[in-house]
Design an enzyme around this catalytic site. Structure first.
Site, PDB file in Angstrom:
ATOM      1  N   TYR A 138     -10.906   1.605  -6.794  1.00  0.00           N
ATOM      2  CA  TYR A 138     -12.087   1.729  -7.004  1.00  0.00           C
ATOM      3  C   TYR A 138     -12.729   0.887  -7.632  1.00  0.00           C
ATOM      4  O   TYR A 138     -13.484   0.468  -7.390  1.00  0.00           O
ATOM      5  CB  TYR A 138     -12.119   2.988  -7.486  1.00  0.00           C
TER       6      TYR A 138
HETATM    7  C1  COA Z   1      -5.013   4.243  -2.903  1.00  0.00           C
HETATM    8  C2  COA Z   1      -5.755   4.430  -1.450  1.00  0.00           C
HETATM    9  C3  COA Z   1      -6.976   6.184  -1.111  1.00  0.00           C
HETATM   10  C4  COA Z   1      -6.781   3.620  -0.482  1.00  0.00           C
HETATM   11  O1  COA Z   1      -6.305   3.647   0.674  1.00  0.00           O
HETATM   12  P1  COA Z   1      -5.873   2.711   2.281  1.00  0.00           P
HETATM   13  O2  COA Z   1      -6.230   2.789   3.688  1.00  0.00           O
HETATM   14  O3  COA Z   1      -4.382   1.899   1.787  1.00  0.00           O
HETATM   15  O4  COA Z   1      -6.287   1.272   1.536  1.00  0.00           O
HETATM   16  P2  COA Z   1      -6.949   0.013   2.655  1.00  0.00           P
HETATM   17  O5  COA Z   1      -6.337  -0.317   3.671  1.00  0.00           O
HETATM   18  O6  COA Z   1      -8.222   1.064   3.203  1.00  0.00           O
HETATM   19  O7  COA Z   1      -7.387  -0.964   1.926  1.00  0.00           O
HETATM   20  C5  COA Z   1      -9.076  -1.796   1.504  1.00  0.00           C
HETATM   21  C6  COA Z   1      -9.287  -2.186   0.109  1.00  0.00           C
HETATM   22  O8  COA Z   1      -8.865  -1.574  -0.980  1.00  0.00           O
HETATM   23  C7  COA Z   1      -7.582  -2.528  -1.135  1.00  0.00           C
HETATM   24  N1  COA Z   1      -6.931  -2.194  -1.549  1.00  0.00           N
HETATM   25  C8  COA Z   1      -5.727  -0.689  -1.056  1.00  0.00           C
HETATM   26  N2  COA Z   1      -5.224  -0.279  -2.298  1.00  0.00           N
HETATM   27  C9  COA Z   1      -5.872  -0.721  -3.331  1.00  0.00           C
HETATM   28  C10 COA Z   1      -4.715  -0.335  -4.488  1.00  0.00           C
HETATM   29  N3  COA Z   1      -4.091   0.177  -5.080  1.00  0.00           N
HETATM   30  N4  COA Z   1      -5.741  -1.829  -5.560  1.00  0.00           N
HETATM   31  C11 COA Z   1      -6.344  -3.119  -5.317  1.00  0.00           C
HETATM   32  N5  COA Z   1      -6.640  -2.655  -4.235  1.00  0.00           N
HETATM   33  C12 COA Z   1      -6.346  -1.707  -3.114  1.00  0.00           C
HETATM   34  C13 COA Z   1      -6.929  -3.208   0.065  1.00  0.00           C
HETATM   35  O9  COA Z   1      -6.094  -4.381  -0.169  1.00  0.00           O
HETATM   36  C14 COA Z   1      -8.142  -3.624   0.701  1.00  0.00           C
HETATM   37  O10 COA Z   1      -8.933  -4.341   0.537  1.00  0.00           O
HETATM   38  P3  COA Z   1      -8.809  -6.330   1.798  1.00  0.00           P
HETATM   39  O11 COA Z   1      -9.904  -5.385   2.716  1.00  0.00           O
HETATM   40  O12 COA Z   1      -9.888  -6.830   0.756  1.00  0.00           O
HETATM   41  O13 COA Z   1      -7.291  -6.814   1.612  1.00  0.00           O
HETATM   42  C15 COA Z   1      -4.625   5.013  -0.350  1.00  0.00           C
HETATM   43  O14 COA Z   1      -3.582   4.128  -0.608  1.00  0.00           O
HETATM   44  C16 COA Z   1      -3.616   6.364  -0.627  1.00  0.00           C
HETATM   45  O15 COA Z   1      -4.084   7.585  -0.410  1.00  0.00           O
HETATM   46  N6  COA Z   1      -2.991   6.461  -2.000  1.00  0.00           N
HETATM   47  C17 COA Z   1      -2.009   7.452  -2.064  1.00  0.00           C
HETATM   48  C18 COA Z   1      -2.905   8.269  -2.764  1.00  0.00           C
HETATM   49  C19 COA Z   1      -3.871   8.199  -3.974  1.00  0.00           C
HETATM   50  O16 COA Z   1      -3.289   7.462  -4.712  1.00  0.00           O
HETATM   51  N7  COA Z   1      -5.232   8.549  -3.867  1.00  0.00           N
HETATM   52  C20 COA Z   1      -6.481   8.165  -4.966  1.00  0.00           C
HETATM   53  C21 COA Z   1      -6.034   9.342  -5.920  1.00  0.00           C
HETATM   54  S1  COA Z   1      -7.689   8.881  -7.044  1.00  0.00           S
END
Ligand code: COA
Length: 170
Positions: A138
């Site tokens: 976020y």
């Molecule tokens: C957190 C979550 C939603 C990220 O979704 P994702 O599809 O893996 O992320 P994306 O591929 O869309 O990433 C988009 C951007 O965010 C960044 N990003 C993704 N996860 C990140 C993290 N944990 N920390 C920092 N940046 C992150 C990516 O590097 C990317 O940036 P870039 O394009 O500059 O490289 C996913 O990992 C998830 O569902 N995790 C488990 C459930 C969870 O923890 N949800 C949050 C609950 S509050």
């Protein structure tokens, strides 16, 4: 192709959703439908229609920040609670993570909030991250931490207008 759709319980009969956080998986399976019927929380699914799978979801509802929590956002003292929206959950299935699905979901949610802000008053969007890793996701997308709560983050409606209206998720 991944496409966002309003929650539909029929989608839960597809391949089981698994994001690595069992609470988020269980909530979707067990409670999203009930919450939808009660008009308590609204859930949006990200569907992979070709594969017949739920790639991700987010849910949102109204929220109110106490005056103390609002002060913890920007250091300004407040006399009254502050109207807000809560991005209550956002999760991407492990098979779809790290390919932009999380950002796609977040932008979809923010676009909806941007539209809602024209007819409903709220000053801030709040998210309670499950852990530091999620908080970083976020932070990367314009949210800021509350001064007193490391895992609670916010984006003001003003910042939403200024920042996200001009950005493209692709
Ligand atoms: C957190 C979550 C939603 C990220 O979704 P994702 O599809 O893996 O992320 P994306 O591929 O869309 O990433 C988009 C951007 O965010 C960044 N990003 C993704 N996860 C990140 C993290 N944990 N920390 C920092 N940046 C992150 C990516 O590097 C990317 O940036 P870039 O394009 O500059 O490289 C996913 O990992 C998830 O569902 N995790 C488990 C459930 C969870 O923890 N949800 C949050 C609950 S509050």
């Amino acid at each position: 192709m991944l496409i966002t759709r309003p929650f539909d319980s029929a989608a839960l009969k597809l391949h089981p959703f698994s994001c690595g956080e069992p609470d988020l998986d269980d909530w979707l399976t067990r409670y999203a439908g009930q919450s939808e019927k009660k008009d308590n929380v609204r859930t949006t699914l990200l569907l992979d229609e070709q594969q017949g799978r739920i790639a991700g979801y987010y849910s949102m509802r109204t929220f109110e920040l106490s005056a103390a929590d609002a002060a913890s956002a920007d250091g300004r003292s407040r006399r009254y609670p502050v109207p807000a929206m809560l991005l209550a959950r956002l999760a991407v299935d492990s098979d779809y993570q790290s390919h932009g699905a999380g950002r796609l979901l977040l932008f979809d949610a923010l676009q909806k909030l941007l539209a809602a802000a024209n007819s409903i008053g709220f000053e801030v969007i709040v998210v309670h991250a499950l852990h530091e890793d999620a908080a970083c996701f976020y932070l990367k997308h314009g949210f800021r931490r509350f001064l007193d709560h490391d895992l609670s983050l916010f984006l003001t409606t003003k910042d939403l207008r200024a920042t996200f209206v001009t950005q493209d998720p692709s």
